[in-house]
Design a protein around this motif. Sequence first.
Motif, PDB file in Angstrom:
ATOM      1  N   MET A 229       0.862  -1.182   0.000  1.00  0.00           N
ATOM      2  CA  MET A 229       0.000   0.000   0.000  1.00  0.00           C
ATOM      3  C   MET A 229       0.892   1.224   0.000  1.00  0.00           C
ATOM      4  O   MET A 229       1.873   1.283   0.773  1.00  0.00           O
ATOM      5  N   ALA A 230       0.585   2.180  -0.856  1.00  0.00           N
ATOM      6  CA  ALA A 230       1.402   3.390  -0.966  1.00  0.00           C
ATOM      7  C   ALA A 230       0.507   4.568  -1.299  1.00  0.00           C
ATOM      8  O   ALA A 230      -0.541   4.414  -1.945  1.00  0.00           O
ATOM      9  N   SER A 231       0.934   5.751  -0.830  1.00  0.00           N
ATOM     10  CA  SER A 231       0.150   6.957  -1.095  1.00  0.00           C
ATOM     11  C   SER A 231       0.387   7.485  -2.497  1.00  0.00           C
ATOM     12  O   SER A 231      -0.504   8.086  -3.098  1.00  0.00           O
ATOM     13  N   ARG A 232       1.590   7.260  -3.040  1.00  0.00           N
ATOM     14  CA  ARG A 232       1.910   7.739  -4.383  1.00  0.00           C
ATOM     15  C   ARG A 232       2.692   6.662  -5.126  1.00  0.00           C
ATOM     16  O   ARG A 232       3.288   5.775  -4.510  1.00  0.00           O
ATOM     17  N   GLY A 233       2.707   6.782  -6.445  1.00  0.00           N
ATOM     18  CA  GLY A 233       3.475   5.827  -7.236  1.00  0.00           C
ATOM     19  C   GLY A 233       3.618   6.264  -8.680  1.00  0.00           C
ATOM     20  O   GLY A 233       2.920   7.166  -9.160  1.00  0.00           O
ATOM     21  N   LEU A 234       4.529   5.604  -9.364  1.00  0.00           N
ATOM     22  CA  LEU A 234       4.767   5.846 -10.787  1.00  0.00           C
ATOM     23  C   LEU A 234       4.988   4.507 -11.474  1.00  0.00           C
ATOM     24  O   LEU A 234       5.565   3.575 -10.884  1.00  0.00           O
ATOM     25  N   LEU A 235       4.541   4.398 -12.693  1.00  0.00           N
ATOM     26  CA  LEU A 235       4.785   3.209 -13.503  1.00  0.00           C
ATOM     27  C   LEU A 235       5.844   3.554 -14.527  1.00  0.00           C
ATOM     28  O   LEU A 235       5.633   4.430 -15.380  1.00  0.00           O
ATOM     29  N   VAL A 236       6.985   2.898 -14.457  1.00  0.00           N
ATOM     30  CA  VAL A 236       8.137   3.228 -15.287  1.00  0.00           C
ATOM     31  C   VAL A 236       8.423   2.049 -16.208  1.00  0.00           C
ATOM     32  O   VAL A 236       8.517   0.899 -15.748  1.00  0.00           O
ATOM     33  N   LYS A 237       8.548   2.315 -17.490  1.00  0.00           N
ATOM     34  CA  LYS A 237       8.867   1.267 -18.451  1.00  0.00           C
ATOM     35  C   LYS A 237      10.372   1.073 -18.541  1.00  0.00           C
ATOM     36  O   LYS A 237      11.120   1.984 -18.853  1.00  0.00           O
ATOM     37  N   GLU A 238      10.809  -0.148 -18.222  1.00  0.00           N
ATOM     38  CA  GLU A 238      12.212  -0.520 -18.341  1.00  0.00           C
ATOM     39  C   GLU A 238      12.403  -1.418 -19.552  1.00  0.00           C
ATOM     40  O   GLU A 238      11.434  -1.825 -20.206  1.00  0.00           O
ATOM     41  N   GLU A 239      13.644  -1.745 -19.848  1.00  0.00           N
ATOM     42  CA  GLU A 239      13.947  -2.521 -21.054  1.00  0.00           C
ATOM     43  C   GLU A 239      13.391  -3.937 -20.960  1.00  0.00           C
ATOM     44  O   GLU A 239      12.829  -4.464 -21.910  1.00  0.00           O
ATOM     45  N   GLU A 240      13.538  -4.567 -19.779  1.00  0.00           N
ATOM     46  CA  GLU A 240      13.101  -5.954 -19.639  1.00  0.00           C
ATOM     47  C   GLU A 240      11.639  -6.049 -19.208  1.00  0.00           C
ATOM     48  O   GLU A 240      10.885  -6.856 -19.744  1.00  0.00           O
ATOM     49  N   ALA A 241      11.251  -5.245 -18.236  1.00  0.00           N
ATOM     50  CA  ALA A 241       9.883  -5.294 -17.725  1.00  0.00           C
ATOM     51  C   ALA A 241       9.563  -3.975 -17.037  1.00  0.00           C
ATOM     52  O   ALA A 241      10.457  -3.321 -16.504  1.00  0.00           O
ATOM     53  N   PRO A 242       8.291  -3.548 -17.015  1.00  0.00           N
ATOM     54  CA  PRO A 242       7.926  -2.310 -16.321  1.00  0.00           C
ATOM     55  C   PRO A 242       8.182  -2.428 -14.818  1.00  0.00           C
ATOM     56  O   PRO A 242       8.144  -3.517 -14.240  1.00  0.00           O
ATOM     57  N   MET A 243       8.428  -1.276 -14.189  1.00  0.00           N
ATOM     58  CA  MET A 243       8.653  -1.217 -12.752  1.00  0.00           C
ATOM     59  C   MET A 243       7.597  -0.308 -12.130  1.00  0.00           C
ATOM     60  O   MET A 243       7.289   0.751 -12.655  1.00  0.00           O
ATOM     61  N   LEU A 244       7.040  -0.742 -11.005  1.00  0.00           N
ATOM     62  CA  LEU A 244       6.105   0.071 -10.243  1.00  0.00           C
ATOM     63  C   LEU A 244       6.865   0.696  -9.077  1.00  0.00           C
ATOM     64  O   LEU A 244       7.301  -0.009  -8.153  1.00  0.00           O
ATOM     65  N   LEU A 245       7.033   2.024  -9.111  1.00  0.00           N
ATOM     66  CA  LEU A 245       7.712   2.753  -8.036  1.00  0.00           C
ATOM     67  C   LEU A 245       6.665   3.271  -7.074  1.00  0.00           C
ATOM     68  O   LEU A 245       5.738   3.986  -7.473  1.00  0.00           O
ATOM     69  N   MET A 246       6.795   2.886  -5.793  1.00  0.00           N
ATOM     70  CA  MET A 246       5.833   3.291  -4.773  1.00  0.00           C
ATOM     71  C   MET A 246       6.532   4.122  -3.706  1.00  0.00           C
ATOM     72  O   MET A 246       7.684   3.836  -3.328  1.00  0.00           O
ATOM     73  N   PHE A 247       5.835   5.140  -3.194  1.00  0.00           N
ATOM     74  CA  PHE A 247       6.400   6.068  -2.206  1.00  0.00           C
ATOM     75  C   PHE A 247       5.446   6.181  -1.020  1.00  0.00           C
ATOM     76  O   PHE A 247       4.213   6.168  -1.176  1.00  0.00           O
ATOM     77  N   ASP A 248       6.084   6.316   0.181  1.00  0.00           N
ATOM     78  CA  ASP A 248       5.330   6.518   1.426  1.00  0.00           C
ATOM     79  C   ASP A 248       4.282   5.427   1.599  1.00  0.00           C
ATOM     80  O   ASP A 248       3.075   5.662   1.552  1.00  0.00           O
ATOM     81  N   GLY A 249       4.765   4.220   1.816  1.00  0.00           N
ATOM     82  CA  GLY A 249       3.830   3.126   1.914  1.00  0.00           C
ATOM     83  C   GLY A 249       4.236   2.059   2.903  1.00  0.00           C
ATOM     84  O   GLY A 249       5.138   2.241   3.745  1.00  0.00           O
ATOM     85  N   MET A 250       3.591   0.911   2.786  1.00  0.00           N
ATOM     86  CA  MET A 250       3.797  -0.185   3.720  1.00  0.00           C
ATOM     87  C   MET A 250       3.723  -1.501   2.959  1.00  0.00           C
ATOM     88  O   MET A 250       2.877  -1.667   2.067  1.00  0.00           O
ATOM     89  N   ALA A 251       4.598  -2.431   3.322  1.00  0.00           N
ATOM     90  CA  ALA A 251       4.625  -3.762   2.712  1.00  0.00           C
ATOM     91  C   ALA A 251       4.291  -4.797   3.776  1.00  0.00           C
ATOM     92  O   ALA A 251       4.830  -4.750   4.897  1.00  0.00           O
ATOM     93  N   GLN A 252       3.408  -5.722   3.452  1.00  0.00           N
ATOM     94  CA  GLN A 252       3.029  -6.792   4.346  1.00  0.00           C
ATOM     95  C   GLN A 252       3.320  -8.135   3.677  1.00  0.00           C
ATOM     96  O   GLN A 252       2.972  -8.336   2.506  1.00  0.00           O
ATOM     97  N   VAL A 253       3.964  -9.040   4.435  1.00  0.00           N
ATOM     98  CA  VAL A 253       4.259 -10.381   3.937  1.00  0.00           C
ATOM     99  C   VAL A 253       3.661 -11.380   4.919  1.00  0.00           C
ATOM    100  O   VAL A 253       4.028 -11.412   6.101  1.00  0.00           O
ATOM    101  N   TYR A 254       2.726 -12.193   4.415  1.00  0.00           N
ATOM    102  CA  TYR A 254       2.058 -13.182   5.253  1.00  0.00           C
ATOM    103  C   TYR A 254       2.522 -14.568   4.838  1.00  0.00           C
ATOM    104  O   TYR A 254       2.325 -14.992   3.688  1.00  0.00           O
ATOM    105  N   GLU A 255       3.186 -15.277   5.802  1.00  0.00           N
ATOM    106  CA  GLU A 255       3.678 -16.631   5.549  1.00  0.00           C
ATOM    107  C   GLU A 255       2.552 -17.622   5.855  1.00  0.00           C
ATOM    108  O   GLU A 255       2.052 -17.678   6.983  1.00  0.00           O
TER     109      GLU A 255
END
Length: 367
Positions: free
Chosen positions: A188-214
């Motif tokens: 979850m992020a408040s802002r983001g950008l979608l950037v096209k790279e040579e191999e695959a697009p990248m999603l850049l996220m700013f001011d957010g939180m990452a959750q990993v559930y095992e």
Amino acid sequence: MGRFDKYMLQQLLMLFGFFSLVLALVFWVNRAVGLLDWLMGDGQSASVFLQLSALSLPTILVNLLPISAFGATVYVTNRLSNESELVVVQAAGYSPYRLARPALVFGLVVAVMTAILSHVLVPLSVRELDLRRDEIAQDVTARLLQEGTFVHPAKGITFYVREITPNGELHDIYLSSSLADGERQSFMASRGLLVKEEEAPMLLMFDGMAQVYELESQRLSVTRFESFAYSLAGLMAEVRVPGQSTRATTTTALLARDLSAENLATANSRMNKALQSLAVTLVGFGALIVGGFSRFGLWRQIFLALLLLVIVKSIDNSLEGAIERDPTLWPVTYLSTLLGVVLGYLLLWKAAHPRLRGTRGAGGELP
């Protein structure tokens, strides 16, 4: 070519164009419904829909041109008979064989058009269509950038963005992924950008939180970040090399590749599509000219023409299915077309020998 031949050929070509347009629209609408649903689901624009629709037209036309040629032949011959124009030219000495000349020229014209489509234009359009479909499958941006909607661009992926600014900035992003074995990731992020790279697009996220559930240990890890880059390579469809399939290869390139039974069957099937235009034209004209003139019309002859068309097309479909199962049977490809030509000739022969009929028509036969 005489004046009557030019007149009849002009009528045939005009009606052929009309029938082709009507049938093309019917088939195109039927195919466009599914295409539009797929493209709208992927967030594509109307211009992409128009491009793919245009690329599908050659495939539609190559299958309906023989039917349009048959319909034009039956319609024009019936109208000329009802208006007694055929009676006039027959009284002037035109035999059924002579009357068949413009129909034969018309059939050859349609056969050439169908040959160009089947041998060149259809493979090229199929190749370009495959290429465009691959590009759409790779276009992650169009599938992700849908404001206020939870989208699922790939299995196990859920994405949401509340707002997309005019400069391309994403506000209030949610991304859930279960692609990794044994865990589920959420971002979850408040802002983001979608950037096209040579191999695959990248999603850049700013001011957010990452959750990993095992899943196995049922443990939840939470990490806050100022910036985070997420690769969208997992959303990319497998890239196929367009133009390598048999359908997407022109006949000359196909035969230059090798002379296998599969390639020979494909090349002869394409040629048979062209020759069928000539066969069904002769069948349609012969079935109507054999009836002579009748004040009650040529409905029985029209029914006969339709019956013969169904027989020829049914045999052709059966042979095509058998050749698909066993390509070594490709020499029998032309049997249905040969049958159509023979039937057309026999009908013309019968029309040229009216004394051999059991009964005369209601309006009498020309001597």
